[in-house]
Motif scaffolding. Structure first.
Motif, PDB file in Angstrom:
ATOM      1  N   ASP A 102       0.820  -1.211   0.000  1.00  0.00           N
ATOM      2  CA  ASP A 102       0.000   0.000   0.000  1.00  0.00           C
ATOM      3  C   ASP A 102       0.854   1.262   0.000  1.00  0.00           C
ATOM      4  OD1 ASP A 102      -2.666  -1.269   0.232  1.00  0.00           O
ATOM      5  OD2 ASP A 102      -1.833  -2.011   2.128  1.00  0.00           O
ATOM      6  N   ALA A 103       2.097   1.147   0.400  1.00  0.00           N
ATOM      7  CA  ALA A 103       3.081   2.228   0.330  1.00  0.00           C
ATOM      8  C   ALA A 103       4.455   1.565   0.331  1.00  0.00           C
ATOM      9  CB  ALA A 103       2.949   3.188   1.506  1.00  0.00           C
TER      10      ALA A 103
ATOM     11  N   ALA B 155       1.173   2.311  -6.002  1.00  0.00           N
ATOM     12  CA  ALA B 155       1.151   2.857  -4.643  1.00  0.00           C
ATOM     13  C   ALA B 155       2.188   3.965  -4.494  1.00  0.00           C
ATOM     14  CB  ALA B 155       1.418   1.743  -3.627  1.00  0.00           C
ATOM     15  N   PRO B 156       2.029   4.850  -3.478  1.00  0.00           N
ATOM     16  CA  PRO B 156       3.024   5.903  -3.242  1.00  0.00           C
ATOM     17  C   PRO B 156       4.394   5.316  -2.885  1.00  0.00           C
ATOM     18  CG  PRO B 156       0.981   6.373  -2.059  1.00  0.00           C
ATOM     19  CD  PRO B 156       0.869   4.973  -2.564  1.00  0.00           C
TER      20      PRO B 156
ATOM     21  N   SER C  52       8.097  10.666  -3.611  1.00  0.00           N
ATOM     22  CA  SER C  52       8.538  11.624  -2.606  1.00  0.00           C
ATOM     23  C   SER C  52       9.941  11.237  -2.164  1.00  0.00           C
ATOM     24  CB  SER C  52       7.591  11.619  -1.401  1.00  0.00           C
ATOM     25  OG  SER C  52       6.275  11.934  -1.797  1.00  0.00           O
TER      26      SER C  52
ATOM     27  N   GLN D 245       6.633   8.194   7.176  1.00  0.00           N
ATOM     28  CA  GLN D 245       5.798   8.741   6.108  1.00  0.00           C
ATOM     29  C   GLN D 245       5.011   7.634   5.408  1.00  0.00           C
ATOM     30  OE1 GLN D 245       5.330  11.842   5.655  1.00  0.00           O
ATOM     31  NE2 GLN D 245       4.252  11.941   3.698  1.00  0.00           N
ATOM     32  N   ALA D 246       5.673   6.523   5.099  1.00  0.00           N
ATOM     33  CA  ALA D 246       4.983   5.411   4.458  1.00  0.00           C
ATOM     34  C   ALA D 246       3.914   4.827   5.367  1.00  0.00           C
ATOM     35  CB  ALA D 246       5.991   4.329   4.065  1.00  0.00           C
TER      36      ALA D 246
ATOM     37  N   VAL E 129       0.778   6.922   5.298  1.00  0.00           N
ATOM     38  CA  VAL E 129      -0.003   6.603   4.102  1.00  0.00           C
ATOM     39  C   VAL E 129      -0.762   5.293   4.315  1.00  0.00           C
ATOM     40  CG1 VAL E 129       0.122   5.977   1.663  1.00  0.00           C
ATOM     41  CG2 VAL E 129       1.541   7.846   2.545  1.00  0.00           C
ATOM     42  N   ALA E 130      -0.063   4.293   4.846  1.00  0.00           N
ATOM     43  CA  ALA E 130      -0.686   2.998   5.087  1.00  0.00           C
ATOM     44  C   ALA E 130      -1.852   3.114   6.064  1.00  0.00           C
ATOM     45  CB  ALA E 130       0.351   2.010   5.617  1.00  0.00           C
TER      46      ALA E 130
ATOM     47  N   ARG F 179      -3.877   5.663   6.433  1.00  0.00           N
ATOM     48  CA  ARG F 179      -5.019   6.190   5.680  1.00  0.00           C
ATOM     49  C   ARG F 179      -5.662   5.119   4.816  1.00  0.00           C
ATOM     50  NH1 ARG F 179      -7.482  10.929   7.234  1.00  0.00           N
ATOM     51  NH2 ARG F 179      -5.918  12.475   7.822  1.00  0.00           N
ATOM     52  N   VAL F 180      -4.812   4.331   4.165  1.00  0.00           N
ATOM     53  CA  VAL F 180      -5.320   3.249   3.334  1.00  0.00           C
ATOM     54  C   VAL F 180      -6.096   2.244   4.181  1.00  0.00           C
ATOM     55  CG1 VAL F 180      -4.669   1.294   1.887  1.00  0.00           C
ATOM     56  CG2 VAL F 180      -3.508   3.491   1.597  1.00  0.00           C
TER      57      VAL F 180
ATOM     58  N   THR G 105     -12.932   6.394   6.999  1.00  0.00           N
ATOM     59  CA  THR G 105     -12.414   7.688   6.526  1.00  0.00           C
ATOM     60  C   THR G 105     -13.314   8.820   6.956  1.00  0.00           C
ATOM     61  OG1 THR G 105     -13.572   7.319   4.426  1.00  0.00           O
ATOM     62  CG2 THR G 105     -11.262   6.678   4.546  1.00  0.00           C
TER      63      THR G 105
END
Length: 257
Positions: free
Chosen positions: A174-175, A196-197, A228, A241-242, A245-246, A248-249, A257
């Motif tokens: 997912d990241a 994924a980011p 990034s 940071q990763a 993101v994870a 949020r996913v 959400t």
């Protein structure tokens, strides 16, 4: 406030823990520990051992366990890691302490520590063995923030087949954090393969012109694929940071959400 004071009077709460509840931080002789950072920011406070004496590191680690149930220490020397072990054995003898030797990352959990659980995956990818310390730092913090962490090591672009062989793991994440030294090409390649980011983590491996991570950082900043980039050797920042993101996913996956 009265409840906090009553618990201190009854011996159920230490002064440091009480200060952390009231102010958000605990004060020690060797600095202040930001006990509320994880609730405020989603990223746990860590004690950076660089430029601190082993005794200072140990004091702050003990304050972390006392106020949050967990201590994270980064870049710990052997002497600092030993000091943390000895201090926690004296002050919190039931705490579980793990030392990650390559990165110097020390993790301590008090009994009953409620670890976060994020239903999402972070892949931590490294180009070569020399990149493993920064990658390990990223993996540890992402795991401590609750993400499932998959690691893929030694897949530098000098043999692109190694990256392609790991495609399924990369696609499932997912990241991603991708650590690379030298010219820093690996994050650009990976970011061109996955949806994924990707967080590029330049590493201070390599020599000559652009050594010490400068070429890797410049290459990632100039990437023609979308990613990034964090500072050189900033494994903690990349992993955090990763993991954000994870998180949020994971929340979206759970419908929160």
């Amino acid at each position: 406030m009265r409840d906090v004071l009553e618990r201190v009077a009854d011996g159920d709460l230490s002064p440091a823990a009480a200060e952390a509840e009231l102010r958000g931080y605990a004060t020690t002789d060797d600095g202040r520990f930001d006990a509320a950072r994880e609730q405020r920011r989603g990223v746990p406070e860590a004690v950076l051992a660089d430029e601190k004496t082993p005794e200072e590191v140990a004091t702050l680690a003990a304050a972390a366990v006392e106020t949050t149930g967990r201590a994270l220490v980064t870049r710990a020397s052997d002497a600092a890691a030993t000091a943390v072990r000895e201090r926690l054995a004296a002050d919190h003898p039931e705490a579980d302490v793990t030392v990650h030797d390559r990165s110097g990352f020390v993790v301590a959990h008090a009994p009953g520590f409620d670890a976060p659980d994020v239903p999402a995956t972070v892949a931590v990818v490294s180009g070569g063995t020399g990149d493993a310390a920064a990658a390990e730092e990223a993996a540890v913090v992402a795991r401590e923030m609750g993400a499932t962490v998959d690691t893929v090591h030694d897949v530098g672009v000098a043999s692109i087949a190694r990256v392609l062989d790991a495609r399924e793991t990369l696609d499932d994440a997912d990241a991603l954090v991708v650590a690379a030294g030298r010219e820093g090409a690996l994050p650009t390649v990976v970011a061109g393969l996955v949806s994924a980011p990707v967080v590029g983590l330049p590493v201070s491996t390599g020599y000559g012109h652009g050594g010490e991570g400068e070429a890797a950082l410049s290459g990632m900043l100039q990437s023609c694929t979308v990613l990034s980039v964090v500072n050189v050797d900033a494994g903690f920042v990349a992993g955090a940071q990763a993991a954000l993101v994870a998180r949020r996913v994971g929340a979206a996956r759970d419908g929160n959400t």
